[in-house]
Design a protein around this motif. Sequence first.
Motif, short mmCIF file in Angstrom:
data_model
loop_
_atom_site.label_atom_id
_atom_site.label_comp_id
_atom_site.label_asym_id
_atom_site.label_seq_id
_atom_site.Cartn_x
_atom_site.Cartn_y
_atom_site.Cartn_z
N GLY A 274 -8.35 -4.65 -1.37
CA GLY A 274 -7.92 -5.03 -0.03
C GLY A 274 -6.43 -4.93 0.24
O GLY A 274 -5.97 -5.35 1.30
N PHE A 275 -5.67 -4.35 -0.70
CA PHE A 275 -4.24 -4.19 -0.45
C PHE A 275 -3.99 -3.09 0.59
O PHE A 275 -4.75 -2.12 0.67
CB PHE A 275 -3.51 -3.85 -1.75
CG PHE A 275 -3.36 -5.02 -2.67
CD1 PHE A 275 -2.31 -5.92 -2.51
CD2 PHE A 275 -4.28 -5.24 -3.68
CE1 PHE A 275 -2.19 -7.02 -3.35
CE2 PHE A 275 -4.16 -6.33 -4.53
CZ PHE A 275 -3.11 -7.23 -4.37
N ASP A 276 -2.92 -3.26 1.36
CA ASP A 276 -2.56 -2.25 2.34
C ASP A 276 -1.93 -1.03 1.67
O ASP A 276 -2.12 0.10 2.13
CB ASP A 276 -1.56 -2.83 3.36
CG ASP A 276 -2.16 -3.96 4.16
OD1 ASP A 276 -3.25 -3.79 4.73
OD2 ASP A 276 -1.54 -5.05 4.19
N GLN A 277 -1.16 -1.28 0.61
CA GLN A 277 -0.47 -0.21 -0.08
C GLN A 277 -0.59 -0.43 -1.58
O GLN A 277 -0.91 -1.52 -2.04
CB GLN A 277 1.01 -0.16 0.32
CG GLN A 277 1.25 0.08 1.81
CD GLN A 277 2.72 0.04 2.17
OE1 GLN A 277 3.59 0.22 1.32
NE2 GLN A 277 3.01 -0.17 3.44
N ALA A 278 -0.30 0.60 -2.36
CA ALA A 278 -0.31 0.48 -3.81
C ALA A 278 0.52 1.61 -4.39
O ALA A 278 0.75 2.63 -3.74
CB ALA A 278 -1.73 0.52 -4.36
N GLY A 279 0.95 1.44 -5.63
CA GLY A 279 1.72 2.48 -6.30
C GLY A 279 1.92 2.16 -7.76
O GLY A 279 1.73 1.02 -8.20
N ALA A 280 2.31 3.16 -8.53
CA ALA A 280 2.51 3.03 -9.99
C ALA A 280 1.28 2.40 -10.63
O ALA A 280 1.39 1.58 -11.54
CB ALA A 280 3.76 2.21 -10.30
N ILE A 281 0.10 2.81 -10.15
CA ILE A 281 -1.14 2.21 -10.63
C ILE A 281 -1.61 2.89 -11.92
O ILE A 281 -1.68 4.11 -12.01
CB ILE A 281 -2.25 2.33 -9.56
CG1 ILE A 281 -1.85 1.59 -8.27
CG2 ILE A 281 -3.57 1.79 -10.10
CD1 ILE A 281 -1.68 0.10 -8.43
#
Length: 546
Positions: A180-187
Amino acid sequence: MRNSVFIILIFLALSRLTIWAETTFPNIVLIFSDEMRPEYLGCYGGSYSTPNIDRLAAEGMRFEQAFTAASACTPSRYSVLTGQYPGRSAAMKELFDLDEPYSIDWDTIIDGNRITIPHILRRAGYISGMFGKNHVTKTEIEDNLELPKLPQVELMNPEMDSWLQQHQAKLVEIVTSKIGFDQAGAITYENSENIPHPELRHHNIPWISAVATDFFGAHAGKEPFFAFLTPTAVHGPWHPEQYHKDLRYTAGGFRPDVPQYQIPSSVMQLRLEGLSSGEKHHTAGLAALDQHVGVVMDTLEQLGCLDETLIIFTADHGVEPGKSSVYQFGNHVPLIMRWPKKIPPGSVSDQLVAHVDLLVTLTKVAGLSLPEKQVFDGVDLSPLFTRPEIPVRETIYTEMGHVRAVYDGRYQYVAFRYPEKVIEAMREMQFGRAPNHLGYWQVHAEFTASHFPGYFDSDQLYDLEKDPFQLQNRWKDPELVAVRDRLRERLFEYTDTFAHTFPEEANPFFATDAYKQLVDAALSKNPPETKWEARDLDQITWPPIR
């Protein structure tokens, strides 16, 4: 039509800003580190250098009795993000019949059907982002994204870089759609060892710092934000390795600015001189983690919103021996909160608190009520901000494998219940030794079994004040009958709220000679030597020299 859509988007954006302007909601940054004891940190009396984390404690509140719901990566992350005990995961109903005890391990995924912290905070106008280790969703994206057929699959090859970007985009899509996050990165899906390209299977915490800095810069002063940062320290692989890598090459493609967030390699080499392998691992890992915390604080300060931000620091679970168990060494974690507007500096609370309390607390901080569509197991910790001595809960509930436990601040009651089919298999001597708490071979559980004498007992009672390393099972001690009965009643009050059965009485097989023989066989097999043990832990001394 296009103009209408544009007007709607402008309205929504203005509504978000209006909501924020009319409230005192803080930004929220939750730093969820990986595998550590509180005693690693300077502010908890540790010998490792962690000045930035220590600053959080000096300028905020340190919680002395904080606990995870389950001492493994996936269930601990599930409990934080959903505010539920892992046993409420939908996966439990899929994997186990309701008339048997479920087993908690790395199976408690978030599948998109659970209300999470970002879902709730969105109602107060927050934008959310997750950056770092996932390990709480399923993914088979590698099956549908074939590696380029290159002779050496070199990282600097544009085709390889493009593949890594595509791979990262799919991981981001999973995090945003399922959690449910709006954004993500470095996953990264799990740990560094699981990164598809072999040359990238090392920690890259500065990459997490870089994408988090982007997120802060994009939203600070414009709208309230929630950042869930999940660095991979102090979990394996061996942390010094990252100081010998070109961190510009990330699992999401080439990013030239990443090295600026890293402690210089020459500085780290001086720190590591003369240390054992395990000491090098923890020193390098904690330094990288502390550097990450420092980058977060410095960036927020430069953006003018450090004191407008509630920063929470904790860890997903404890360490060996105790990881993958309900024992305190695996479940006791650090917890620090900094929010100058609400939390006096240098505060300390000795009250029992739990990871499941964070969702409820953040909901309260954002001025919201809990949704009625989901069970939430936590309590609001915000009263402790100004009165850290007030009890907010009487007991801590933890679960792992087929074991459940309850702790009241001094005593812990542990109940171990094999499923009937496992009992029957043991009766028929289908196993060469007693299965551990998880019900299958698993190295962390094997280490725990070999260090806690009461591990295979069906019912266990420990006085943590007198026996902090849980070496003496006092379940049959006549002096503790009242304590035993009280905690036993409380434990089954917890288990009665779950869909699955958890028997109050242990199966009589636990008292047989046949079971004792199986236990002896299990204990006679020493835990296998593994590369990560020698590399990351040196040798486990139990109990620790004090």
